[in-house]
Design a protein around this motif. Structure first.
Motif, mmCIF file in Angstrom:
data_model
loop_
_atom_site.group_PDB
_atom_site.id
_atom_site.type_symbol
_atom_site.label_atom_id
_atom_site.label_comp_id
_atom_site.label_asym_id
_atom_site.label_seq_id
_atom_site.Cartn_x
_atom_site.Cartn_y
_atom_site.Cartn_z
ATOM 1 N N PHE A 115 31.753 -38.610 -25.432
ATOM 2 C CA PHE A 115 32.156 -37.492 -24.579
ATOM 3 C C PHE A 115 31.104 -36.394 -24.641
ATOM 4 C CE2 PHE A 115 33.835 -36.504 -28.732
ATOM 5 C CZ PHE A 115 33.613 -35.145 -28.878
ATOM 6 N N ARG A 116 31.217 -35.455 -23.699
ATOM 7 C CA ARG A 116 30.293 -34.315 -23.670
ATOM 8 C C ARG A 116 31.021 -33.113 -23.086
ATOM 9 N NH1 ARG A 116 29.023 -33.962 -18.485
ATOM 10 N NH2 ARG A 116 29.252 -35.840 -17.268
ATOM 11 N N VAL A 117 30.479 -31.945 -23.388
ATOM 12 C CA VAL A 117 31.048 -30.710 -22.843
ATOM 13 C C VAL A 117 30.518 -30.538 -21.422
ATOM 14 C CG1 VAL A 117 31.124 -28.202 -23.062
ATOM 15 C CG2 VAL A 117 31.282 -29.632 -25.104
ATOM 16 N N SER A 118 31.429 -30.490 -20.454
ATOM 17 C CA SER A 118 31.029 -30.312 -19.057
ATOM 18 C C SER A 118 31.184 -28.856 -18.611
ATOM 19 C CB SER A 118 31.852 -31.231 -18.152
ATOM 20 O OG SER A 118 33.235 -30.988 -18.343
ATOM 21 N N ASP A 119 32.053 -28.103 -19.274
ATOM 22 C CA ASP A 119 32.261 -26.694 -18.955
ATOM 23 C C ASP A 119 32.277 -25.901 -20.265
ATOM 24 O OD1 ASP A 119 33.127 -24.163 -18.226
ATOM 25 O OD2 ASP A 119 34.525 -24.923 -16.714
ATOM 26 N N PRO B 114 44.029 -34.711 -21.068
ATOM 27 C CA PRO B 114 44.161 -33.390 -21.700
ATOM 28 C C PRO B 114 42.825 -32.706 -21.970
ATOM 29 C CG PRO B 114 44.620 -35.108 -23.303
ATOM 30 C CD PRO B 114 44.436 -35.777 -21.980
ATOM 31 N N THR B 115 41.757 -33.484 -22.162
ATOM 32 C CA THR B 115 40.469 -32.863 -22.504
ATOM 33 C C THR B 115 39.820 -32.175 -21.313
ATOM 34 O OG1 THR B 115 39.261 -34.929 -22.109
ATOM 35 C CG2 THR B 115 40.008 -34.508 -24.359
ATOM 36 N N VAL C 156 35.872 -30.683 -21.508
ATOM 37 C CA VAL C 156 35.261 -31.860 -22.121
ATOM 38 C C VAL C 156 35.474 -33.051 -21.199
ATOM 39 C CG1 VAL C 156 35.364 -33.445 -24.087
ATOM 40 C CG2 VAL C 156 35.586 -30.992 -24.457
ATOM 41 N N SER C 157 34.411 -33.825 -20.983
ATOM 42 C CA SER C 157 34.483 -35.001 -20.128
ATOM 43 C C SER C 157 34.264 -36.246 -20.982
ATOM 44 C CB SER C 157 33.408 -34.903 -19.048
ATOM 45 O OG SER C 157 33.331 -36.099 -18.323
#
Length: 198
Positions: free
Chosen positions: A92-96, A149-150, A155-156
Motif C-alpha cells: 500500500f501507499r499514501v495517496s492523500d 476503510p483505508t 491510503v491506497s
C-alpha cells in the motif's frame, strides 16, 4: 569585545535560528503536510526546500513510497469448518498525505489491524478448495475489503497476496492419503486400458 558587537552577534544568531526554523527540506519520497495553529493548510508541500512560518507552522513529512507490510499468521475457520493458519503481505501507499495525517492517528498500525481482521473475515467466507485452488480470487476480495476503510485515511492498497496456508497435521495426512488413492486409481485405469487394447 564591545557591547555593540556582542549585541550584533546575538541578533545575527537569533535571525539565523528563526530563518533555520522556517526552512524545511522535503525529500523526493515525502510530502509535507502543514498545520498552522492546529489548522490544516490546503496545500501539500512538494519535495525541495520549503518555507514555513517559524513557531507558528508545524510540518509533518509523510512518505509516499509503497509500503510492504507482513500480516502475521491468522488462525481462522473456513466456510466448510476447516481450521487454517494463513499469513499474507499487503502492498500500500499514501495517496492523500493530508488525510493520512488528519484522519487517522497511526496509519501504519491502522492498516495492519484492518488487514489482520479482514484476513480472518475473508477466510471465513470461502471454503478450503477455493483457498487452495483460487488464491487470485481470494487475494482480490481481500484487497477490496482492506481498501474500503483505508480510503478515508488517504491510503491506497495496491495489492494483497496470501503467502502461506498452514493446514492442520491431520488434514494434511488425509489429503496425502486421498491424493495417493487417486494416483493408484488412475494407474489401474491406465493399466486396464492398456490390457484392453492389447
Amino acid at each position: 569585545m564591545s557591547p555593540l558587537l556582542i549585541t550584533l552577534a546575538l541578533l545575527a544568531f537569533l535571525v539565523l535560528t528563526v530563518v533555520g526554523a522556517g526552512v524545511q527540506l522535503v525529500q523526493q519520497y515525502q510530502r509535507g503536510v502543514v498545520l498552522r495553529f492546529g489548522r490544516l493548510l490546503p496545500t501539500v508541500r512538494e519535495p525541495g526546500l520549503r518555507i514555513i512560518v517559524p513557531f507558528v507552522d508545524r510540518m509533518t513529512k509523510v512518505p509516499v513510497q509503497t509500503v510492504v507490510m507482513d500480516v502475521p499468521s491468522q488462525g481462522a475457520i473456513t466456510r466448510d469448518n476447516v481450521t487454517l493458519a494463513v499469513d499474507a503481505v499487503v502492498y500500500f501507499r499514501v495517496s492523500d498525505p493530508a488525510k493520512a495525517v488528519v484522519n487517522v492517528d497511526n496509519y501504519l498500525g491502522a492498516v495492519s489491524q484492518v488487514a489482520q481482521t479482514s484476513l480472518r473475515s475473508v477466510i471465513g467466507r470461502v471454503d478450503l478448495d477455493t483457498m487452495l485452488s483460487d488464491r487470485e480470487q481470494v487475494n482480490d476480495e481481500l484487497r477490496a475489503v482492506i481498501d474500503t476503510p483505508t480510503e478515508a485515511w488517504g491510503v491506497s492498497v495496491d495489492r494483497v497476496e496470501i503467502k502461506d496456508i498452514a493446514l492442520p497435521e491431520g488434514m494434511r495426512r488425509s489429503m496425502s492419503r486421498q491424493a495417493e488413492a487417486e494416483r493408484d486409481r488412475r494407474a489401474r485405469v491406465i493399466a486396464a486400458e492398456g490390457e484392453a487394447q492389447a
